[in-house]
Structures are given as structure tokens and as C-alpha cells.
Write a protein that holds these residues in place. Sequence first.
Motif, PDB file in Angstrom:
ATOM      1  N   TYR A  24       0.826  -1.213   0.000  1.00 15.00           N
ATOM      2  CA  TYR A  24       0.000   0.000   0.000  1.00 15.00           C
ATOM      3  C   TYR A  24       0.856   1.257   0.000  1.00 15.00           C
ATOM      4  O   TYR A  24       0.546   2.237  -0.692  1.00 15.00           O
ATOM      5  N   SER A  66      -7.389   7.825   0.530  1.00 14.35           N
ATOM      6  CA  SER A  66      -6.170   8.527   0.126  1.00 14.35           C
ATOM      7  C   SER A  66      -6.468   9.692  -0.808  1.00 14.35           C
ATOM      8  O   SER A  66      -5.709  10.659  -0.891  1.00 14.35           O
ATOM      9  N   SER A 220      -0.876   4.558   3.380  1.00 17.63           N
ATOM     10  CA  SER A 220      -1.398   5.016   2.093  1.00 17.63           C
ATOM     11  C   SER A 220      -1.218   6.520   1.949  1.00 17.63           C
ATOM     12  O   SER A 220      -0.767   7.017   0.909  1.00 17.63           O
TER      13      SER A 220
END
Length: 267
Positions: A24, A66, A220
Motif C-alpha cells: 500500500y 487517500s 497510504s
Amino acid sequence: MTILGVPVFADLTAGSFAALVALYFLSFVVKGMFGLGAQPPLVIFGALIVDPHHAVLLSVVSNAISQLQFIPESIRNGDRPVVRGLVLGYLPSIALGVWLFGRLDTSGLSLVLGAVLTVVILAESFSLFRRWEGAVRAHPRIAGSIMAGISGLLSGLTGAAGVILTALYIKILCPEARIFRATILALATVIMVWRMIVLGVGGFIGLSLVLECLVLAPCSLLGGFVGSKLFGWLPRERFFWAFRIVLVVAALNLLFKGLRELAGGFA
């Protein structure tokens, strides 16, 4: 582990969880640098760590979280008319893709993910989509709608490849790098919001999934921040060739995994 009494990544070993965290972070570094590119590795490599359905849903919700950090830039520099012209093609096709996603079993989804993403990545790698550039310039509205429809179907079904086709369309209309990147981010935001709505209505997003994405959110977000700082530093084409090779190998592995599972089911 459990959070508030809810199981989170219950079936993962410590090593598998560490691999997921690294995946990630690195995937969102790529997204921060180029405005796209996180979803294919999250789905392809994620499906080798967790169940394919779980990998797609985890990537979709994490990507939505994100995306919050990129909204100011997309509003500031994105080309809104271009985004508005594409959205109507995405709405119904994403809903159809999510419907198909819910009807595939694990082996079927592995097979579809591996096959579709291999074809899309190879086509993009060898610039096969660029053969349509003349048609896009001659009929931008029609071409944009068709590309958005196909991209939306892939996005709803695989959780990835949502802007690969329309990126060509956007590149023609927004050739300047910063505007192109911001427009991609703006379109991705709209796609994610709608896809989250469709998945939520379909009952695919539960508390356990949300908590898992919140656990992954720091890496992230940090990856996206690091990537944004690296924007323009790494030669795009040289990086993407290496990136594509890794993705194709992993996607083929996922494809063969699905074929093995299907063959086992027939044995």
C-alpha cells in the motif's frame, strides 16, 4: 487482531500483513508521483495476499480515503469541463461492473482480474490505445463517452483500470503535465465517490472492511505524500516500463492461479 471487538485482517499472518503494508505504501507513492497507477498493483498483488474480492474492496475504499489529500489540487488545476464530459459515461457502467463483481466466485474473479489487467497493461505499454488518437480528436464527445463506458465497466468489475483508457482522451485535451495530472485526480475522485455509493448500496462495504482500510490509511497517505514530493523527479517512461513488467508478471500469475482453481473444481 480485533478493533472494538471487530475482527481485522483475521486470516493474515504477521508476514502477510507486513507485505500488505509495504504494498500500500509503494502503490500510493506511484499514485502521488503520477496521479494514477495505485489500483493495478493493489488489486493484482493484493489478490495474492488476500481473497480477490477482499483485495478489490480493500483497494477501492483505501484509494477513496487517500484521494482526500489530492482534492485541493484537482480543484485548483483540473479541467472541469473535461471531467463533466466523461462522468455520464462512467455512472451506469460502474454500476454494471459492480453487479458483475458480486456474481463472480473467487476463482472466476482471479481469472478475470488476471486476464483483463494483463491485456490492459500490455495494450497501454505498447501504446495500442494511441491508434485511436485520430478518432478521439475528430469525435471527442463520442470517443470520450465510449472510453468512459469501457473504463467504468472495468473499474466496477476489477477495482482498477478506471482511467487508463480515458487518460489518452484527457492527455489530448490537457497536454500540460500538471493540468493532466490534476484532471486525472479530479475524475478519479468522482469515480471513487460513485463506486463507493454503488458498493455500499450493494452491501459490499462492512465495518470490518472500513476498519482495515483505516489501519492501512497512514501508510497510504504517507505514500501519496512522498510521491507528490517526487513528482517530476523520476523519468516517467523509464519508470513505467519497469512498473509494467512487474505488473504483467504478477497479473499472469493471478490468471494462472484462477485457471488452476477452476481446473481443480472440474477435477
